[in-house]
Design an enzyme around this catalytic site. Sequence first.
Site, short mmCIF file in Angstrom:
data_model
loop_
_atom_site.label_atom_id
_atom_site.label_comp_id
_atom_site.label_asym_id
_atom_site.label_seq_id
_atom_site.Cartn_x
_atom_site.Cartn_y
_atom_site.Cartn_z
N ARG A 104 1.93 -7.54 13.75
CA ARG A 104 1.27 -6.59 12.85
C ARG A 104 0.13 -7.26 12.07
NH1 ARG A 104 6.45 -5.36 10.18
NH2 ARG A 104 5.31 -4.31 8.51
N ARG A 155 -6.52 2.89 11.80
CA ARG A 155 -6.23 1.47 11.98
C ARG A 155 -7.09 0.87 13.08
NH1 ARG A 155 -0.65 1.93 9.99
NH2 ARG A 155 0.36 -0.07 9.97
N ARG A 185 11.19 -7.24 1.69
CA ARG A 185 11.42 -5.85 2.12
C ARG A 185 12.39 -5.81 3.31
NH1 ARG A 185 6.27 -2.64 4.03
NH2 ARG A 185 6.56 -3.94 5.86
N LYS A 210 0.81 -1.22 0.00
CA LYS A 210 0.00 0.00 0.00
C LYS A 210 0.84 1.27 0.00
CE LYS A 210 -1.00 -0.17 4.92
NZ LYS A 210 -0.02 0.81 5.41
N ARG A 235 13.86 -2.58 7.70
CA ARG A 235 12.98 -1.90 8.64
C ARG A 235 13.04 -2.59 10.00
NH1 ARG A 235 7.02 -0.16 6.61
NH2 ARG A 235 6.51 -0.98 8.65
P1 AMP Z 1 3.21 1.32 8.57
O1 AMP Z 1 4.36 1.95 7.87
O2 AMP Z 1 1.89 1.85 8.12
O3 AMP Z 1 3.27 -0.19 8.51
O4 AMP Z 1 3.34 1.71 10.13
C1 AMP Z 1 4.47 1.34 10.87
C2 AMP Z 1 4.16 1.37 12.37
O5 AMP Z 1 3.81 2.69 12.77
C3 AMP Z 1 2.99 0.51 12.81
O6 AMP Z 1 3.32 -0.86 12.97
C4 AMP Z 1 2.62 1.19 14.12
O7 AMP Z 1 3.54 0.86 15.14
C5 AMP Z 1 2.81 2.66 13.78
N1 AMP Z 1 1.56 3.24 13.23
C6 AMP Z 1 1.36 3.72 11.97
N2 AMP Z 1 0.12 4.16 11.82
C7 AMP Z 1 -0.52 3.95 13.01
C8 AMP Z 1 -1.83 4.18 13.48
N3 AMP Z 1 -2.78 4.70 12.68
N4 AMP Z 1 -2.11 3.84 14.76
C9 AMP Z 1 -1.18 3.32 15.56
N5 AMP Z 1 0.07 3.05 15.19
C10 AMP Z 1 0.42 3.37 13.92
#
Ligand code: AMP
Length: 192
Positions: free
Chosen positions: A145, A89, A128, A14, A134
Amino acid sequence: MARLIIMGPPGSGKGTQAEHIARHFGIPAISTGELFRTHVGDKTELGAEASGYMDRGDFVPDHVTTAMLRARLEEADAADGFLLDGYPRTVIQIGALDEMLADRQQTLEVVLELTAPDDELLARILRRAQEQGRADDTEPAIQRRLELYRDETQPVLTAYSHRGILLSIDGSGQPETITKAAIAALEGSLAG
Ligand code: AMP
Protein backbone atom coordinates in the site's frame (compact mmCIF):
# COMPACT_ATOMS: atom_id res chain seq x y z
CA MET A 1 -21.79 23.19 0.14
CA ALA A 2 -18.29 21.91 -0.31
CA ARG A 3 -16.88 19.25 -2.62
CA LEU A 4 -13.63 18.12 -1.10
CA ILE A 5 -11.08 15.31 -1.26
CA ILE A 6 -8.83 14.17 1.54
CA MET A 7 -5.62 12.38 0.64
CA GLY A 8 -2.77 10.92 2.63
CA PRO A 9 -0.66 7.78 2.82
CA PRO A 10 -1.79 4.69 4.71
CA GLY A 11 -1.58 5.52 8.42
CA SER A 12 -1.93 9.28 7.93
CA GLY A 13 -5.19 9.24 9.90
CA LYS A 14 -7.24 10.46 6.95
CA GLY A 15 -10.24 8.25 7.76
CA THR A 16 -10.58 9.73 11.24
CA GLN A 17 -9.95 13.26 10.02
CA ALA A 18 -12.44 12.79 7.19
CA GLU A 19 -15.21 12.00 9.69
CA HIS A 20 -14.55 15.13 11.77
CA ILE A 21 -14.10 17.45 8.82
CA ALA A 22 -17.22 16.17 7.05
CA ARG A 23 -19.31 16.63 10.19
CA HIS A 24 -18.05 20.20 10.53
CA PHE A 25 -19.06 21.06 6.96
CA GLY A 26 -22.32 19.10 7.09
CA ILE A 27 -21.40 16.83 4.19
CA PRO A 28 -21.05 13.03 3.96
CA ALA A 29 -17.57 11.49 4.21
CA ILE A 30 -17.42 8.94 1.42
CA SER A 31 -14.60 6.41 1.79
CA THR A 32 -14.16 3.92 -1.03
CA GLY A 33 -12.18 1.68 1.36
CA GLU A 34 -15.11 1.71 3.82
CA LEU A 35 -17.60 1.03 1.04
CA PHE A 36 -15.51 -1.99 0.02
CA ARG A 37 -15.19 -3.21 3.62
CA THR A 38 -18.99 -3.00 4.00
CA HIS A 39 -19.43 -5.07 0.83
CA VAL A 40 -16.91 -7.62 2.12
CA GLY A 41 -18.71 -7.76 5.50
CA ASP A 42 -22.10 -8.13 3.79
CA LYS A 43 -20.64 -10.84 1.54
CA THR A 44 -21.90 -9.20 -1.64
CA GLU A 45 -20.65 -10.13 -5.10
CA LEU A 46 -18.70 -6.88 -5.24
CA GLY A 47 -17.16 -7.68 -1.87
CA ALA A 48 -16.03 -11.09 -3.11
CA GLU A 49 -14.48 -9.45 -6.16
CA ALA A 50 -12.66 -6.79 -4.13
CA SER A 51 -11.41 -8.71 -1.10
CA GLY A 52 -8.49 -10.52 -2.77
CA TYR A 53 -7.04 -7.24 -4.02
CA MET A 54 -7.59 -5.53 -0.69
CA ASP A 55 -5.98 -8.27 1.39
CA ARG A 56 -2.83 -8.04 -0.72
CA GLY A 57 -2.78 -4.26 -0.48
CA ASP A 58 -3.42 -3.95 -4.21
CA PHE A 59 -5.85 -1.55 -5.82
CA VAL A 60 -9.22 -2.88 -6.79
CA PRO A 61 -9.52 -2.40 -10.59
CA ASP A 62 -10.50 1.13 -11.61
CA HIS A 63 -13.75 0.21 -13.35
CA VAL A 64 -15.05 -1.64 -10.28
CA THR A 65 -14.12 1.16 -7.89
CA THR A 66 -15.44 3.89 -10.15
CA ALA A 67 -18.80 2.18 -10.69
CA MET A 68 -19.21 1.80 -6.92
CA LEU A 69 -18.36 5.45 -6.29
CA ARG A 70 -20.64 6.67 -9.07
CA ALA A 71 -23.56 4.85 -7.47
CA ARG A 72 -22.72 6.29 -4.05
CA LEU A 73 -22.49 9.85 -5.38
CA GLU A 74 -25.97 9.47 -6.85
CA GLU A 75 -27.46 9.07 -3.37
CA ALA A 76 -29.39 12.09 -2.14
CA ASP A 77 -27.06 13.08 0.70
CA ALA A 78 -24.20 13.68 -1.75
CA ALA A 79 -26.18 15.96 -4.07
CA ASP A 80 -24.66 19.21 -2.88
CA GLY A 81 -21.37 18.28 -1.29
CA PHE A 82 -19.13 15.51 -0.05
CA LEU A 83 -15.68 14.71 1.24
CA LEU A 84 -14.07 11.88 -0.71
CA ASP A 85 -11.61 9.71 1.17
CA GLY A 86 -9.54 7.22 -0.83
CA TYR A 87 -10.57 8.28 -4.33
CA PRO A 88 -8.98 9.16 -6.74
CA ARG A 89 -5.90 7.03 -6.13
CA THR A 90 -4.71 6.82 -9.75
CA VAL A 91 -4.40 9.35 -12.54
CA ILE A 92 -7.06 7.40 -14.48
CA GLN A 93 -9.45 7.89 -11.56
CA ILE A 94 -8.94 11.67 -11.70
CA GLY A 95 -10.46 11.62 -15.18
CA ALA A 96 -13.31 9.38 -14.07
CA LEU A 97 -14.14 11.74 -11.20
CA ASP A 98 -13.94 14.76 -13.50
CA GLU A 99 -16.53 13.10 -15.74
CA MET A 100 -18.85 12.26 -12.85
CA LEU A 101 -18.69 15.86 -11.69
CA ALA A 102 -19.09 17.32 -15.17
CA ASP A 103 -22.28 15.24 -15.58
CA ARG A 104 -23.59 17.06 -12.51
CA GLN A 105 -22.18 20.44 -13.55
CA GLN A 106 -20.04 20.45 -10.46
CA THR A 107 -16.38 21.09 -9.76
CA LEU A 108 -13.97 20.20 -6.99
CA GLU A 109 -13.07 22.90 -4.56
CA VAL A 110 -10.15 21.67 -2.50
CA VAL A 111 -7.93 18.61 -2.19
CA LEU A 112 -6.52 18.37 1.33
CA GLU A 113 -3.31 16.38 1.76
CA LEU A 114 -2.18 15.09 5.15
CA THR A 115 1.57 14.56 5.33
CA ALA A 116 3.50 12.58 7.94
CA PRO A 117 6.96 11.06 8.25
CA ASP A 118 7.29 7.37 7.31
CA ASP A 119 8.19 6.16 10.82
CA GLU A 120 5.04 7.74 12.25
CA LEU A 121 2.91 6.21 9.48
CA LEU A 122 4.25 2.74 10.15
CA ALA A 123 3.76 3.08 13.91
CA ARG A 124 0.13 4.14 13.40
CA ILE A 125 -0.61 1.30 10.98
CA LEU A 126 0.86 -1.27 13.35
CA ARG A 127 -1.18 0.16 16.24
CA ARG A 128 -4.35 0.01 14.14
CA ALA A 129 -3.54 -3.57 13.13
CA GLN A 130 -3.65 -4.53 16.81
CA GLU A 131 -6.75 -2.48 17.61
CA GLN A 132 -8.93 -3.20 14.57
CA GLY A 133 -7.46 -6.31 12.97
CA ARG A 134 -7.93 -5.04 9.41
CA ALA A 135 -7.20 -7.85 6.95
CA ASP A 136 -4.82 -5.62 4.97
CA ASP A 137 -2.72 -4.52 7.94
CA THR A 138 -0.19 -7.33 7.46
CA GLU A 139 3.44 -6.48 6.76
CA PRO A 140 3.48 -7.35 3.01
CA ALA A 141 0.13 -5.64 2.40
CA ILE A 142 1.30 -2.52 4.25
CA GLN A 143 4.48 -2.41 2.16
CA ARG A 144 2.41 -2.79 -1.00
CA ARG A 145 0.00 0.00 0.00
CA LEU A 146 2.87 2.38 0.77
CA GLU A 147 4.52 1.51 -2.54
CA LEU A 148 1.30 2.08 -4.52
CA TYR A 149 0.77 5.38 -2.73
CA ARG A 150 4.22 6.53 -3.79
CA ASP A 151 4.02 5.23 -7.37
CA GLU A 152 0.35 5.73 -8.30
CA THR A 153 -1.13 8.25 -5.88
CA GLN A 154 1.66 10.83 -5.61
CA PRO A 155 1.08 11.70 -9.30
CA VAL A 156 -2.56 12.43 -8.38
CA LEU A 157 -1.33 14.97 -5.82
CA THR A 158 0.95 16.49 -8.43
CA ALA A 159 -1.95 16.82 -10.87
CA TYR A 160 -4.15 18.59 -8.31
CA SER A 161 -1.25 20.79 -7.32
CA HIS A 162 -0.97 21.90 -10.96
CA ARG A 163 -4.66 22.76 -10.90
CA GLY A 164 -3.98 24.98 -7.92
CA ILE A 165 -6.45 23.24 -5.60
CA LEU A 166 -4.04 21.25 -3.42
CA LEU A 167 -3.78 22.21 0.24
CA SER A 168 -1.16 20.30 2.26
CA ILE A 169 -1.07 20.25 6.03
CA ASP A 170 1.09 18.49 8.59
CA GLY A 171 -0.76 15.34 9.63
CA SER A 172 1.62 14.35 12.42
CA GLY A 173 0.83 14.91 16.08
CA GLN A 174 -2.40 14.95 18.05
CA PRO A 175 -5.58 14.13 16.05
CA GLU A 176 -7.56 16.99 17.65
CA THR A 177 -4.88 19.53 16.72
CA ILE A 178 -4.79 18.25 13.16
CA THR A 179 -8.59 18.44 12.85
CA LYS A 180 -8.54 22.09 13.95
CA ALA A 181 -5.71 22.93 11.55
CA ALA A 182 -7.46 21.12 8.69
CA ILE A 183 -10.78 22.90 9.25
CA ALA A 184 -9.09 26.30 9.55
CA ALA A 185 -7.09 25.70 6.36
CA LEU A 186 -10.17 24.51 4.46
CA GLU A 187 -12.30 27.41 5.63
CA GLY A 188 -9.60 29.84 4.56
CA SER A 189 -9.32 28.19 1.20
CA LEU A 190 -13.09 27.94 0.59
CA ALA A 191 -13.56 31.60 1.58
CA GLY A 192 -10.75 32.75 -0.70
P1 AMP B 1 -8.51 2.49 2.44
O1 AMP B 1 -9.49 2.22 3.53
O2 AMP B 1 -8.72 3.82 1.78
O3 AMP B 1 -7.09 2.30 2.88
O4 AMP B 1 -8.78 1.39 1.28
C1 AMP B 1 -8.64 0.02 1.56
C2 AMP B 1 -8.44 -0.76 0.26
O5 AMP B 1 -9.58 -0.61 -0.58
C3 AMP B 1 -7.27 -0.32 -0.60
O6 AMP B 1 -6.02 -0.84 -0.17
C4 AMP B 1 -7.70 -0.86 -1.96
O7 AMP B 1 -7.53 -2.26 -2.03
C5 AMP B 1 -9.20 -0.58 -1.95
N1 AMP B 1 -9.48 0.77 -2.49
C6 AMP B 1 -10.02 1.83 -1.82
N2 AMP B 1 -10.14 2.89 -2.61
C7 AMP B 1 -9.66 2.52 -3.83
C8 AMP B 1 -9.49 3.18 -5.07
N3 AMP B 1 -9.83 4.47 -5.22
N4 AMP B 1 -8.97 2.47 -6.10
C9 AMP B 1 -8.63 1.19 -5.96
N5 AMP B 1 -8.73 0.50 -4.82
C10 AMP B 1 -9.26 1.15 -3.75
